[in-house]
Scaffold this active site. Structure first.
Site, PDB file in Angstrom:
ATOM      1  N   GLU A 176       0.825  -1.214   0.000  1.00  7.20           N
ATOM      2  CA  GLU A 176       0.000   0.000   0.000  1.00  7.20           C
ATOM      3  C   GLU A 176       0.854   1.256   0.000  1.00  7.20           C
ATOM      4  O   GLU A 176       0.692   2.140   0.854  1.00  7.20           O
ATOM      5  CB  GLU A 176      -0.962   0.000   1.188  1.00  7.20           C
ATOM      6  CG  GLU A 176      -2.032  -1.066   1.069  1.00  7.20           C
ATOM      7  CD  GLU A 176      -3.123  -0.981   2.129  1.00  7.20           C
ATOM      8  OE1 GLU A 176      -2.898  -0.356   3.179  1.00  7.20           O
ATOM      9  OE2 GLU A 176      -4.208  -1.549   1.910  1.00  7.20           O
ATOM     10  N   GLU A 377      -5.767  -8.285  -0.910  1.00  2.95           N
ATOM     11  CA  GLU A 377      -6.483  -8.001   0.342  1.00  2.95           C
ATOM     12  C   GLU A 377      -7.907  -7.620  -0.005  1.00  2.95           C
ATOM     13  O   GLU A 377      -8.139  -6.865  -0.956  1.00  2.95           O
ATOM     14  CB  GLU A 377      -5.864  -6.816   1.106  1.00  2.95           C
ATOM     15  CG  GLU A 377      -4.532  -7.096   1.723  1.00  2.95           C
ATOM     16  CD  GLU A 377      -4.008  -5.923   2.561  1.00  2.95           C
ATOM     17  OE1 GLU A 377      -4.824  -5.150   3.112  1.00  2.95           O
ATOM     18  OE2 GLU A 377      -2.776  -5.796   2.657  1.00  2.95           O
TER      19      GLU A 377
END
Ligand code: P53
Length: 479
Positions: A176, A377
């Site tokens: 991320e 995810e």
């Protein structure tokens, strides 16, 4: 005809610091995650100056996967996992981050872990930097504000690529990497980039430092991609971006433009990692603001020579934004621009639940980058209740995942998106990154431990365990 490819990578995802525990075992150094206390929905995690007595640091023990991994991987295998995404704790391999030689015991732990996966035909999918750089790099170098971090990261990456050359094929560099777009949030600054600010630092200082740190990370990532391909040409090395699509609050053109500008400001990292250069809108932004990071000609060449093979991304929810008169540049500021979306429900932490947004995101990424995607995810953080007989009924989790998998399959089947795998987050309960809670749970496997750190660590199967097992067995044909 089957809607998903035969070799689709069904699995689950975790990150080292959120489940391994054993924070000082096997020669591991302290990491930034080790100085983060437990917070809650309303109370942010505190990032302390070193480890202080009397504070609750949930990552120190986490769910003690370090000593339970055999049992846990056996449960993943029972569910039928084809892939398991985890990360390598940088501080297990380079305890301080700036040593010249790696810590053999740290490498050994991951040798054993990956061997255990392969025993069941589970493919490891590995992130190099998932929110936990060695703490020494934070205190001595100020984290990624220092160019020297590029060399330290590259050494770590090359060590892993060389050592796990035959046991890991799928890699990601930075988890991320775009979360730091929220540059006023202490958590994101510390976990993404090891940046700690003094309380009187101005927003402009936060912003400038974030762009500089991001640039060094992007160069480090590109150099790692190039080095990895040399070490093993079969490696697939991806980027990893949090994809939270930004919707316009209305059909008013200014709102639509605001949403577009917000997408640019949240996702430009992916442009650099995929295209090997900064997009025009970022060059224009740097020119206008004077926020000119230190970018050398050599950096530009390195970025161009280290493009990623695929895009790993997380998807949880969508945001909605509106333009405002006091923002003539349409500069994205999450807090200011965000408005409530009347069409969506939220979970107990205020995250919107938006399955169609996953299909939208997959289309957006696929049409812009034309690369294979991997959902690394996705999931619902929720409170679970243990019945007196020990069972855990979690239909809300099944409902969330089912609705998202349906949209995922449409994106593949109807829209032609090239998708390699689906790895829902926190396949076993673990410490929440954002809040440090244990009771914000994502797992198919329950772990007996609560927010206060109390519990036996015993594992048990939730109802969703059986459900996901069936989803994998039917390759998503029967949800
Ligand atoms: P938690 C914020 C927004 C989207 C994803 O998050 C985020 C965060 C960080 O809070 O992080 C990713 O645990 C991250 C994982 C994390 C997971 O999403 O706050 O890659 O480490 O655990 C879920 O509920």
């Amino acid at each position: 005809m089957a809607k998903l490819p035969k070799y689709f990578l069904w699995g689950g995802a975790v990150a080292a610091h959120q489940l391994e525990g054993a924070w000082q075992a096997g020669g591991k150094g302290m990491s930034i995650a080790d100085v983060m206390t437990a917070g809650s929905n309303t109370q942010p995690r505190e990032i302390t100056n070193g480890v202080l007595p009397g504070k609750n640091y949930p990552n120190h023990e986490a769910i003690d996967f370090y000593h339970h991994y055999k049992e846990d991987i056996a449960l993943f295998a029972e569910m039928g996992f084809k892939a398991f995404r985890t990360s390598i704790a940088w501080a297990r391999i380079y305890p301080n981050g700036d040593e010249l030689e790696p810590n053999a015991e740290g490498l050994k732990f991951y040798d054993d872990l990956f061997a255990e996966c392969h025993k069941y035909g589970i493919e490891p999918v590995v992130t190099l930097a998932h929110f936990e750089m060695p703490y020494h790099l934070v205190t001595t170098y100020g984290g990624w504000r220092d160019r020297r971090l590029i060399d330290f990261f590259l050494r770590f990456a090359k060590t892993c690529f060389t050592h796990f050359k035959d046991s890991v094929k799928y890699w990601m560099t930075f988890n991320e990497i775009n979360n730091q777009c929220n540059y006023m949030r202490d958590f994101s600054m510390a976990t993404n980039s090891g940046l700690i600010f003094s309380p009187d630092a101005t927003p402009a200082e936060h912003e400038a430092t974030m762009y500089q740190a991001s640039h060094y990370e992007l160069v480090a990532s590109a150099l790692a991609v190039a080095a990895g391909h040399e070490i093993n040409p079969d490696f697939k090395i991806g980027s990893m971006i949090n994809f939270t699509p930004q919707y316009p609050a209305s059909s008013k053109p200014e709102d639509v433009l605001m949403a577009q500008k917000a997408m640019q400001k949240r996702f430009w990292w992916e442009d650099v990692q995929t295209f090997g250069k900064y997009p025009r809108f970022m060059e224009a932004f740097f020119k206008r603001t004077g926020l000119r990071p230190d970018i050398t000609e050599q950096d530009r060449q390195d970025l161009a020579a280290g493009k990623v093979d695929y895009i790993g991304f997380s998807y949880y929810s969508s945001n909605t934004v509106a333009a405002s008169a006091d923002n003539p540049w349409y500069d994205f500021d999450g807090v200011k621009a965000e408005v409530k979306n009347p069409h969506l429900q939220t979970n107990d932490w205020g995250w919107t639940i938006d399955p169609v947004g996953l299909r939208y995101s997959m289309n957006w990424l696929s049409e812009r980058y034309d690369l294979p995607l991997m959902i690394v995810e996705n999931g619902l953080g929720a409170f679970d209740h243990v019945e007196p007989d020990g069972s855990i009924h979690d239909p809300y989790r099944v409902a969330y995942l089912k609705a998202h998998i349906e949209q995922m399959i449409k994106a593949v089947d109807e829209d032609g998106v090239d998708l390699w795998g689906y790895m829902p987050w926190g396949c076993i309960d673990l410490v929440s990154a954002g809040t440090g809670q244990m009771d914000k749970r994502y797992g198919f496997i329950y772990v007996d431990k609560n927010d206060a750190g109390v519990g036996t660590l015993k594992r048990s199967r939730k109802d969703s365990f059986k459900w996901y097992q069936h989803v994998i067995a039917t390759n998503g044909e029967d949800l």
